[in-house]
Motif scaffolding. Structure first.
Motif, PDB file in Angstrom:
ATOM      1  N   LEU A   1       0.813  -1.220   0.000  1.00  0.00           N
ATOM      2  CA  LEU A   1       0.000   0.000   0.000  1.00  0.00           C
ATOM      3  C   LEU A   1       0.847   1.272   0.000  1.00  0.00           C
ATOM      4  O   LEU A   1       0.309   2.360  -0.209  1.00  0.00           O
ATOM      5  CB  LEU A   1      -0.936  -0.006   1.219  1.00  0.00           C
ATOM      6  CG  LEU A   1      -2.068  -1.021   1.168  1.00  0.00           C
ATOM      7  CD1 LEU A   1      -2.951  -0.925   2.397  1.00  0.00           C
ATOM      8  CD2 LEU A   1      -2.908  -0.829  -0.093  1.00  0.00           C
ATOM      9  N   HIS A   2       2.146   1.140   0.208  1.00  0.00           N
ATOM     10  CA  HIS A   2       3.010   2.312   0.068  1.00  0.00           C
ATOM     11  C   HIS A   2       3.112   2.766  -1.390  1.00  0.00           C
ATOM     12  O   HIS A   2       3.532   3.899  -1.667  1.00  0.00           O
ATOM     13  CB  HIS A   2       4.420   2.006   0.596  1.00  0.00           C
ATOM     14  CG  HIS A   2       4.542   2.149   2.077  1.00  0.00           C
ATOM     15  ND1 HIS A   2       4.325   1.116   2.943  1.00  0.00           N
ATOM     16  CD2 HIS A   2       4.864   3.227   2.860  1.00  0.00           C
ATOM     17  CE1 HIS A   2       4.513   1.524   4.191  1.00  0.00           C
ATOM     18  NE2 HIS A   2       4.832   2.803   4.173  1.00  0.00           N
ATOM     19  N   PHE A   3       2.755   1.884  -2.317  1.00  0.00           N
ATOM     20  CA  PHE A   3       2.846   2.209  -3.739  1.00  0.00           C
ATOM     21  C   PHE A   3       1.482   2.518  -4.346  1.00  0.00           C
ATOM     22  O   PHE A   3       1.380   2.669  -5.574  1.00  0.00           O
ATOM     23  CB  PHE A   3       3.499   1.039  -4.488  1.00  0.00           C
ATOM     24  CG  PHE A   3       4.876   0.710  -3.986  1.00  0.00           C
ATOM     25  CD1 PHE A   3       5.985   1.414  -4.424  1.00  0.00           C
ATOM     26  CD2 PHE A   3       5.067  -0.300  -3.055  1.00  0.00           C
ATOM     27  CE1 PHE A   3       7.254   1.126  -3.957  1.00  0.00           C
ATOM     28  CE2 PHE A   3       6.338  -0.608  -2.585  1.00  0.00           C
ATOM     29  CZ  PHE A   3       7.434   0.113  -3.040  1.00  0.00           C
TER      30      PHE A   3
ATOM     31  N   TRP B   1      -1.203   6.074   4.140  1.00  0.00           N
ATOM     32  CA  TRP B   1      -0.671   4.811   4.605  1.00  0.00           C
ATOM     33  C   TRP B   1       0.694   4.973   5.265  1.00  0.00           C
ATOM     34  O   TRP B   1       1.039   4.226   6.180  1.00  0.00           O
ATOM     35  CB  TRP B   1      -0.576   3.812   3.455  1.00  0.00           C
ATOM     36  CG  TRP B   1      -0.189   2.440   3.898  1.00  0.00           C
ATOM     37  CD1 TRP B   1       0.988   1.800   3.693  1.00  0.00           C
ATOM     38  CD2 TRP B   1      -1.008   1.532   4.645  1.00  0.00           C
ATOM     39  NE1 TRP B   1       0.976   0.551   4.255  1.00  0.00           N
ATOM     40  CE2 TRP B   1      -0.246   0.360   4.843  1.00  0.00           C
ATOM     41  CE3 TRP B   1      -2.302   1.587   5.163  1.00  0.00           C
ATOM     42  CZ2 TRP B   1      -0.745  -0.730   5.546  1.00  0.00           C
ATOM     43  CZ3 TRP B   1      -2.784   0.494   5.858  1.00  0.00           C
ATOM     44  CH2 TRP B   1      -2.014  -0.644   6.047  1.00  0.00           C
ATOM     45  N   ILE B   2       1.489   5.921   4.832  1.00  0.00           N
ATOM     46  CA  ILE B   2       2.792   6.155   5.452  1.00  0.00           C
ATOM     47  C   ILE B   2       2.620   6.442   6.938  1.00  0.00           C
ATOM     48  O   ILE B   2       3.334   5.899   7.790  1.00  0.00           O
ATOM     49  CB  ILE B   2       3.529   7.314   4.749  1.00  0.00           C
ATOM     50  CG1 ILE B   2       3.982   6.874   3.357  1.00  0.00           C
ATOM     51  CG2 ILE B   2       4.729   7.770   5.569  1.00  0.00           C
ATOM     52  CD1 ILE B   2       4.601   7.992   2.553  1.00  0.00           C
TER      53      ILE B   2
ATOM     54  N   ASN C   1      -1.151   6.303  -0.544  1.00  0.00           N
ATOM     55  CA  ASN C   1       0.109   6.064   0.165  1.00  0.00           C
ATOM     56  C   ASN C   1       0.461   7.200   1.128  1.00  0.00           C
ATOM     57  O   ASN C   1       1.168   6.988   2.103  1.00  0.00           O
ATOM     58  CB  ASN C   1       1.244   5.849  -0.835  1.00  0.00           C
ATOM     59  CG  ASN C   1       1.447   7.064  -1.726  1.00  0.00           C
ATOM     60  OD1 ASN C   1       0.558   7.894  -1.852  1.00  0.00           O
ATOM     61  ND2 ASN C   1       2.602   7.163  -2.351  1.00  0.00           N
ATOM     62  N   TYR C   2      -0.062   8.417   0.879  1.00  0.00           N
ATOM     63  CA  TYR C   2       0.201   9.517   1.807  1.00  0.00           C
ATOM     64  C   TYR C   2      -0.429   9.237   3.177  1.00  0.00           C
ATOM     65  O   TYR C   2       0.132   9.584   4.217  1.00  0.00           O
ATOM     66  CB  TYR C   2      -0.341  10.829   1.244  1.00  0.00           C
ATOM     67  CG  TYR C   2       0.437  11.321   0.048  1.00  0.00           C
ATOM     68  CD1 TYR C   2       1.676  11.938   0.215  1.00  0.00           C
ATOM     69  CD2 TYR C   2      -0.054  11.170  -1.240  1.00  0.00           C
ATOM     70  CE1 TYR C   2       2.401  12.389  -0.875  1.00  0.00           C
ATOM     71  CE2 TYR C   2       0.675  11.613  -2.335  1.00  0.00           C
ATOM     72  CZ  TYR C   2       1.903  12.220  -2.154  1.00  0.00           C
ATOM     73  OH  TYR C   2       2.623  12.665  -3.227  1.00  0.00           O
TER      74      TYR C   2
ATOM     75  N   ASN D   1       0.664   3.140   8.808  1.00  0.00           N
ATOM     76  CA  ASN D   1       1.497   1.953   8.952  1.00  0.00           C
ATOM     77  C   ASN D   1       2.696   2.218   9.855  1.00  0.00           C
ATOM     78  O   ASN D   1       3.062   1.367  10.675  1.00  0.00           O
ATOM     79  CB  ASN D   1       1.970   1.488   7.572  1.00  0.00           C
ATOM     80  CG  ASN D   1       2.790   0.214   7.644  1.00  0.00           C
ATOM     81  OD1 ASN D   1       2.295  -0.847   7.999  1.00  0.00           O
ATOM     82  ND2 ASN D   1       4.061   0.313   7.295  1.00  0.00           N
TER      83      ASN D   1
END
Length: 250
Positions: A116-118, A126-127, A123-124, A130
């Motif tokens: 999900l970082h990609f 998720w950073i 991803n904004y 996570n």
């Protein structure tokens, strides 16, 4: 005669090892069942990581304290982070999700944590999510052992902010995540060291070469020394004599 005794001892040792393996599997099954029941029966809104361990039962604490974390030199963690521009740290620490017990229903798997970082735009978010969840999962292991939190959430938030700002992320991102990686690995090493120390104090294994007729024995608990047994027996005899004397006086 000696061969029959050796065979009997070997058979008995095999039975003990089989029984230990059966009990280990039962404990693992009960642990997984307890965690599955706990995670499946609570709403996602509740957060064990932020609520502390005071509300956890004894069985839940034991189950949640089990992990598969491994120690690694802090200096090597920092070196690999710098040489690979944070790629090794990104993979290693996201892989820790699979080494920690699931305390919440939305704890991510390794594939989800990395993949999900990609995801574009998502991803904004998720950073932050996570990074903080991994921080909380490691800190939970500290709290279960009576230790203070080892990974500061403020430092993780600062690293996440530095990772989403254009241009700044090229330099500030890897630098801030370097400090997070150092704090994370240092905390993991403390947890593993504390568990190893506790185990060594509870069980003292026999020598590697110990055995009878080539049969090796499993680790056993250290037995008391003869002098200790004699002192304890003498103390018990004196206590019994004192009690008997008091009864006679009455």
């Amino acid at each position: 005669m000696f061969r029959s005794d050796r065979d009997a001892l070997a058979d008995k040792l095999d039975d003990v090892q089989a029984e230990n393996e059966r009990l280990r599997r039962q404990n693992e099954a009960m642990r997984h069942a307890l965690l599955a029941q706990r995670v499946g029966g609570q709403p996602v809104a509740s957060n064990t990581y932020r609520g502390g361990v005071a509300g956890l039962g004894a069985g839940e604490r034991v189950a949640l304290a089990r992990h598969r974390l491994e120690a690694f030199p802090v200096w090597a963690t920092a070196l690999l982070h710098v040489v690979t521009f944070g790629i090794v740290s990104f993979v290693r620490f996201n892989a820790m999700h699979a080494q920690l017990p699931q305390a919440e229903r939305d704890d991510p798997s390794v594939g989800k944590a990395i993949g999900l970082h990609f995801a574009p735009y998502f991803n904004y978010y998720w950073i932050f999510w996570n990074g903080l969840r991994l921080c909380d999962r490691v800190n939970l292991q500290c709290r279960l052992r009576g230790m203070p939190d080892g990974v500061p959430r403020g430092l993780v938030i600062a690293a996440c902010v530095a990772s989403v700002i254009p241009y700044i992320q090229l330099l500030a991102g890897p630098i801030t995540w370097l400090f997070v990686a150092i704090a994370m690995q240092r905390t993991v090493n403390r947890i593993v060291e504390l568990d190893a120390r506790t185990t060594s104090e509870r069980v003292e294994p026999v020598d590697v070469g110990a055995g009878v007729f080539g049969v090796r024995f499993p680790a056993v608990q250290a037995l008391p020394q003869p002098d200790d047994v004699a002192i304890q027996a003498e103390a018990e005899a004196e206590a019994a004599a004192a009690i008997a004397e008091q009864r006679q006086r009455r």
